[in-house]
Design a protein around this motif. Structure first.
Motif, PDB file in Angstrom:
ATOM      1  N   LEU A 297       0.828  -1.205   0.000  1.00 41.77           N
ATOM      2  CA  LEU A 297       0.000   0.000   0.000  1.00 41.77           C
ATOM      3  C   LEU A 297       0.862   1.255   0.000  1.00 41.77           C
ATOM      4  CD1 LEU A 297      -2.739  -1.149   2.542  1.00 41.77           C
ATOM      5  CD2 LEU A 297      -3.017  -0.816   0.071  1.00 41.77           C
ATOM      6  N   PHE A 298       1.988   1.200   0.717  1.00 42.64           N
ATOM      7  CA  PHE A 298       2.930   2.317   0.731  1.00 42.64           C
ATOM      8  C   PHE A 298       3.460   2.566  -0.681  1.00 42.64           C
ATOM      9  CE2 PHE A 298       7.001   4.425   1.454  1.00 42.64           C
ATOM     10  CZ  PHE A 298       6.739   5.275   2.520  1.00 42.64           C
ATOM     11  N   THR A 299       3.827   1.484  -1.363  1.00 36.78           N
ATOM     12  CA  THR A 299       4.329   1.588  -2.735  1.00 36.78           C
ATOM     13  C   THR A 299       3.257   2.107  -3.672  1.00 36.78           C
ATOM     14  OG1 THR A 299       5.770  -0.310  -2.303  1.00 36.78           O
ATOM     15  CG2 THR A 299       5.452   0.317  -4.600  1.00 36.78           C
ATOM     16  N   ALA A 300       2.048   1.544  -3.557  1.00 37.44           N
ATOM     17  CA  ALA A 300       0.935   1.994  -4.396  1.00 37.44           C
ATOM     18  C   ALA A 300       0.656   3.472  -4.166  1.00 37.44           C
ATOM     19  CB  ALA A 300      -0.311   1.168  -4.098  1.00 37.44           C
ATOM     20  N   GLY A 301       0.770   3.901  -2.904  1.00 32.59           N
ATOM     21  CA  GLY A 301       0.549   5.303  -2.580  1.00 32.59           C
ATOM     22  C   GLY A 301       1.562   6.214  -3.234  1.00 32.59           C
ATOM     23  N   ARG A 302       2.816   5.748  -3.320  1.00 34.27           N
ATOM     24  CA  ARG A 302       3.865   6.544  -3.970  1.00 34.27           C
ATOM     25  C   ARG A 302       3.543   6.746  -5.452  1.00 34.27           C
ATOM     26  NH1 ARG A 302       8.960   6.461  -0.992  1.00 34.27           N
ATOM     27  NH2 ARG A 302       8.416   7.800   0.754  1.00 34.27           N
ATOM     28  N   PHE A 303       3.192   5.666  -6.132  1.00 34.73           N
ATOM     29  CA  PHE A 303       2.889   5.776  -7.562  1.00 34.73           C
ATOM     30  C   PHE A 303       1.614   6.582  -7.786  1.00 34.73           C
ATOM     31  CE2 PHE A 303       5.709   2.006  -7.779  1.00 34.73           C
ATOM     32  CZ  PHE A 303       6.545   2.434  -8.807  1.00 34.73           C
ATOM     33  N   ALA A 304       0.595   6.323  -6.943  1.00 38.37           N
ATOM     34  CA  ALA A 304      -0.661   7.069  -7.070  1.00 38.37           C
ATOM     35  C   ALA A 304      -0.432   8.543  -6.778  1.00 38.37           C
ATOM     36  CB  ALA A 304      -1.705   6.494  -6.110  1.00 38.37           C
ATOM     37  N   GLY A 305       0.367   8.825  -5.763  1.00 37.49           N
ATOM     38  CA  GLY A 305       0.658  10.210  -5.405  1.00 37.49           C
ATOM     39  C   GLY A 305       1.392  10.935  -6.510  1.00 37.49           C
ATOM     40  N   THR A 306       2.355  10.236  -7.141  1.00 33.73           N
ATOM     41  CA  THR A 306       3.096  10.831  -8.253  1.00 33.73           C
ATOM     42  C   THR A 306       2.145  11.200  -9.388  1.00 33.73           C
ATOM     43  OG1 THR A 306       5.062   9.534  -7.694  1.00 33.73           O
ATOM     44  CG2 THR A 306       4.978  10.472  -9.906  1.00 33.73           C
ATOM     45  N   ALA A 307       1.162  10.321  -9.651  1.00 34.56           N
ATOM     46  CA  ALA A 307       0.180  10.595 -10.706  1.00 34.56           C
ATOM     47  C   ALA A 307      -0.751  11.737 -10.313  1.00 34.56           C
ATOM     48  CB  ALA A 307      -0.624   9.330 -10.992  1.00 34.56           C
ATOM     49  N   LEU A 308      -1.212  11.723  -9.060  1.00 36.54           N
ATOM     50  CA  LEU A 308      -2.141  12.757  -8.609  1.00 36.54           C
ATOM     51  C   LEU A 308      -1.519  14.152  -8.621  1.00 36.54           C
ATOM     52  CD1 LEU A 308      -3.927  10.927  -5.641  1.00 36.54           C
ATOM     53  CD2 LEU A 308      -4.979  11.691  -7.779  1.00 36.54           C
ATOM     54  N   MET A 309      -0.197  14.198  -8.427  1.00 35.53           N
ATOM     55  CA  MET A 309       0.477  15.504  -8.407  1.00 35.53           C
ATOM     56  C   MET A 309       0.508  16.175  -9.775  1.00 35.53           C
ATOM     57  SD  MET A 309       3.604  15.146  -5.704  1.00 35.53           S
ATOM     58  CE  MET A 309       3.243  14.678  -4.008  1.00 35.53           C
ATOM     59  N   GLN A 310       0.106  15.448 -10.795  1.00 34.57           N
ATOM     60  CA  GLN A 310      -0.040  16.077 -12.104  1.00 34.57           C
ATOM     61  C   GLN A 310      -1.300  16.941 -12.147  1.00 34.57           C
ATOM     62  OE1 GLN A 310       2.617  15.492 -14.101  1.00 34.57           O
ATOM     63  NE2 GLN A 310       3.287  14.167 -12.423  1.00 34.57           N
ATOM     64  N   PHE A 311      -2.210  16.724 -11.179  1.00 32.78           N
ATOM     65  CA  PHE A 311      -3.493  17.426 -11.173  1.00 32.78           C
ATOM     66  C   PHE A 311      -3.738  18.213  -9.884  1.00 32.78           C
ATOM     67  CE2 PHE A 311      -3.786  13.340 -13.402  1.00 32.78           C
ATOM     68  CZ  PHE A 311      -4.043  13.783 -14.693  1.00 32.78           C
ATOM     69  N   GLY A 348      -0.084   3.467   5.695  1.00 33.52           N
ATOM     70  CA  GLY A 348       1.055   3.319   4.788  1.00 33.52           C
ATOM     71  C   GLY A 348       0.790   3.980   3.448  1.00 33.52           C
ATOM     72  N   PHE A 349      -0.409   3.810   2.921  1.00 33.49           N
ATOM     73  CA  PHE A 349      -0.761   4.433   1.634  1.00 33.49           C
ATOM     74  C   PHE A 349      -0.665   5.949   1.727  1.00 33.49           C
ATOM     75  CE2 PHE A 349      -3.649   6.348  -1.376  1.00 33.49           C
ATOM     76  CZ  PHE A 349      -3.446   5.621  -2.546  1.00 33.49           C
ATOM     77  N   PHE A 350      -1.201   6.515   2.800  1.00 37.50           N
ATOM     78  CA  PHE A 350      -1.278   7.969   2.899  1.00 37.50           C
ATOM     79  C   PHE A 350       0.013   8.614   3.412  1.00 37.50           C
ATOM     80  CE2 PHE A 350      -5.733   6.565   2.995  1.00 37.50           C
ATOM     81  CZ  PHE A 350      -6.195   7.278   1.897  1.00 37.50           C
ATOM     82  N   MET A 351       0.883   7.819   4.050  1.00 41.66           N
ATOM     83  CA  MET A 351       2.199   8.342   4.434  1.00 41.66           C
ATOM     84  C   MET A 351       3.157   8.382   3.251  1.00 41.66           C
ATOM     85  SD  MET A 351       3.488   7.012   8.145  1.00 41.66           S
ATOM     86  CE  MET A 351       3.573   5.296   7.654  1.00 41.66           C
ATOM     87  N   SER A 352       2.858   7.622   2.233  1.00 44.77           N
ATOM     88  CA  SER A 352       3.824   7.320   1.178  1.00 44.77           C
ATOM     89  C   SER A 352       4.465   8.538   0.523  1.00 44.77           C
ATOM     90  CB  SER A 352       3.147   6.463   0.104  1.00 44.77           C
ATOM     91  OG  SER A 352       2.052   7.173  -0.463  1.00 44.77           O
ATOM     92  N   ILE A 353       3.700   9.585   0.302  1.00 43.49           N
ATOM     93  CA  ILE A 353       4.242  10.747  -0.415  1.00 43.49           C
ATOM     94  C   ILE A 353       4.898  11.761   0.511  1.00 43.49           C
ATOM     95  CG2 ILE A 353       2.479  10.541  -2.202  1.00 43.49           C
ATOM     96  CD1 ILE A 353       1.307  13.220  -0.859  1.00 43.49           C
ATOM     97  N   MET A 354       4.809  11.557   1.813  1.00 43.22           N
ATOM     98  CA  MET A 354       5.148  12.639   2.743  1.00 43.22           C
ATOM     99  C   MET A 354       6.619  13.021   2.737  1.00 43.22           C
ATOM    100  SD  MET A 354       2.596  11.967   5.964  1.00 43.22           S
ATOM    101  CE  MET A 354       0.806  11.979   5.709  1.00 43.22           C
ATOM    102  N   PHE A 355       7.528  12.038   2.843  1.00 45.29           N
ATOM    103  CA  PHE A 355       8.952  12.398   2.907  1.00 45.29           C
ATOM    104  C   PHE A 355       9.412  13.152   1.663  1.00 45.29           C
ATOM    105  CE2 PHE A 355      13.449  11.967   2.354  1.00 45.29           C
ATOM    106  CZ  PHE A 355      13.969  12.170   3.625  1.00 45.29           C
ATOM    107  N   PRO A 356       9.235  12.585   0.458  1.00 46.78           N
ATOM    108  CA  PRO A 356       9.737  13.308  -0.722  1.00 46.78           C
ATOM    109  C   PRO A 356       9.011  14.628  -0.966  1.00 46.78           C
ATOM    110  CG  PRO A 356       8.434  11.406  -1.398  1.00 46.78           C
ATOM    111  CD  PRO A 356       8.645  11.287   0.080  1.00 46.78           C
ATOM    112  N   THR A 357       7.728  14.698  -0.590  1.00 45.19           N
ATOM    113  CA  THR A 357       6.981  15.937  -0.810  1.00 45.19           C
ATOM    114  C   THR A 357       7.454  17.030   0.131  1.00 45.19           C
ATOM    115  OG1 THR A 357       5.047  14.684  -1.545  1.00 45.19           O
ATOM    116  CG2 THR A 357       4.687  16.964  -0.905  1.00 45.19           C
TER     117      THR A 357
END
Length: 429
Positions: A297-311, A348-357
């Motif tokens: 879920l952490f991994t999925a969140g990273r990829f999903a977050g990367t996609a969502l940041m386009q919008f 885990g899904f929702f923490m995924s983007i926090m560090f790099p963001t």
């Protein structure tokens, strides 16, 4: 042509994307490797708690050893980066990381918890050097406007390690054997010592293999031709100072947010297996598989977050994810049954983007202060040394009640929420 001689590219030059492809792939491998190290710690905490007969607070010294190294090594790592550049720093980090991994062998042979902690501290030093160089390198390796998205993409492979490490730990480290204090007391001294030594010895092969992989990657880096990207000021000389970087208000808030984010992430994962056993009623190996699902879920969140940041603006997505994480922490604290574990998995899904963001927002627009600013953001990782120790102490105070300990990550996510709403803003003079 000497392939070890780096290509010097200034931040305002725009080389072709193709010239950045191999360097970016190599950097991605580093994100995966330090992800393996951190997520194996989540296996080591319950495992060495058994092997070395520890309480919760003592077991969190594993986190303290790794993350305190970030605090102590951040300034030296920044100096290495500024003096020798990205490539040399990354090679140095890999070799230091490997030396700590190899030290697991004598630690297991002697059943010495102190030696394990020293090995983990050395690993932490290597990780500090790696992250101080690899995070900003990924950020500047291309179009500045896409720096945060690039960091999230690279960090997605860090998330991939969060899924793989628990599976490795379950297969090769965790034995599935567990004894109560009464059962241990009933054993003969010889039987008890043999049990502890057997538990400790299972870590040797995974860490030997990890060390060999690290040395191999270091050799590949040495023979690869990586662009050395320089940030330049008007007079053409790279500048920036360690304490001067803190004049940027949004960087100061990013350092605070990163401190609490890393603390929250380590708290969630360090006690995940114990929570799955205590709250969900799972055995040790099943709990580790649920930790792997958390990693997925952490991994999925990273990829999903990367996609969502386009919008969606990165700071808005950060705030939304932090708010949801607060609610999930409430479920973990006040809920009952196995769905408490599901709530932790969702975190885990929702923490995924926090560090790099947080990292990307923190160094945004600071120009010459990017390298020292990165050092501050890496220093803030010391939250992973302090907050889990507090969580372990709180759990012991409440009679081994794991759930009450998750009030600490809840407070952390509230602070991250503030950063996503207000703290990220660049103060314009």
């Amino acid at each position: 042509m000497n392939h070890n001689q780096p290509e010097i590219i200034t931040a305002d030059e725009k080389p072709s994307g193709k010239s950045y492809l191999l360097p970016f792939i190599l950097v991605i491998s580093l994100f995966f490797l330090w992800g393996m190290a951190h997520n194996l710690d989540s296996i080591l905490i319950p495992h060495l708690k058994k092997a070395c007969n520890l309480n919760n607070r003592q077991s969190t010294l594993i986190d303290t050893s790794v993350f305190f190294a970030y605090f102590l090594m951040a300034i030296p790592a920044g100096m290495i980066l500024k003096r020798f550049g990205y490539k040399a720093s990354m090679i140095t980090g890999l070799l230091v990381f490997a030396s700590g991994a190899f030290l697991f062998v004598p630690a297991a042979n002697s059943l010495s918890y102190i030696t394990f902690l020293i090995a983990l501290f050395i690993i932490g030093c290597g990780l500090t050097i790696l992250e101080t160089s690899a995070n900003p390198y990924a950020a500047v390796l291309g179009d500045p406007a896409k720096a945060t998205s690039r960091l999230n993409l690279a960090a997605s492979f860090n998330g991939l390690a969060a899924m793989i490490a628990p599976l490795v730990g379950s297969l090769f480290i965790l034995s599935g054997k567990s004894h109560t204090k009464e059962q241990l007391t009933a054993m003969t001294e010889t039987t008890r010592s043999a049990y502890f030594l057997e538990e400790a010895s299972s870590v040797k092969m995974p860490y030997i293999i990890l060390g060999l992989v690290l040395v191999t990657i270091a050799v590949i880096f040495y023979f690869s031709r990586l662009p050395e990207i320089k940030t330049q000021s008007i007079d053409g000389e790279a500048k920036g100072s360690f304490f001067g970087a803190l004049r940027h208000k949004h960087l100061r808030w990013a350092v605070v947010a990163q401190f609490f984010y890393v603390g929250a992430q380590v708290c969630v994962t360090s006690f995940f297996i114990r929570m799955a056993q205590q709250g969900g009623g799972f055995d040790e190996k099943t709990a580790a598989y649920y930790l792997a699902i958390y990693g997925f879920l952490f991994t999925a969140g990273r990829f999903a977050g990367t996609a969502l940041m386009q919008f969606i603006c990165s700071h808005k997505l950060l705030a939304i994810y932090a708010a949801i994480s607060v609610l999930l922490c409430c479920v973990a604290i006040f809920g009952q049954g196995s769905y408490v574990v599901y709530a932790l998995g969702a975190i885990g899904f929702f923490m995924s983007i926090m560090f790099p963001t947080i990292f990307g927002l923190g160094i945004e627009g600071i120009g010459d202060d990017t390298k020292p600013g990165s050092s501050w953001l890496i220093m803030s990782i010391v939250g992973g040394a302090i907050l889990p120790y507090g969580m372990g102490t709180l759990i012991d105070m409440y009679g081994d009640n794991i759930q009450i300990g998750y009030s600490i990550p809840l407070v952390c996510f509230l602070i991250i929420l503030f950063f996503g709403v207000k703290g990220y803003k660049i103060a314009h003079k």
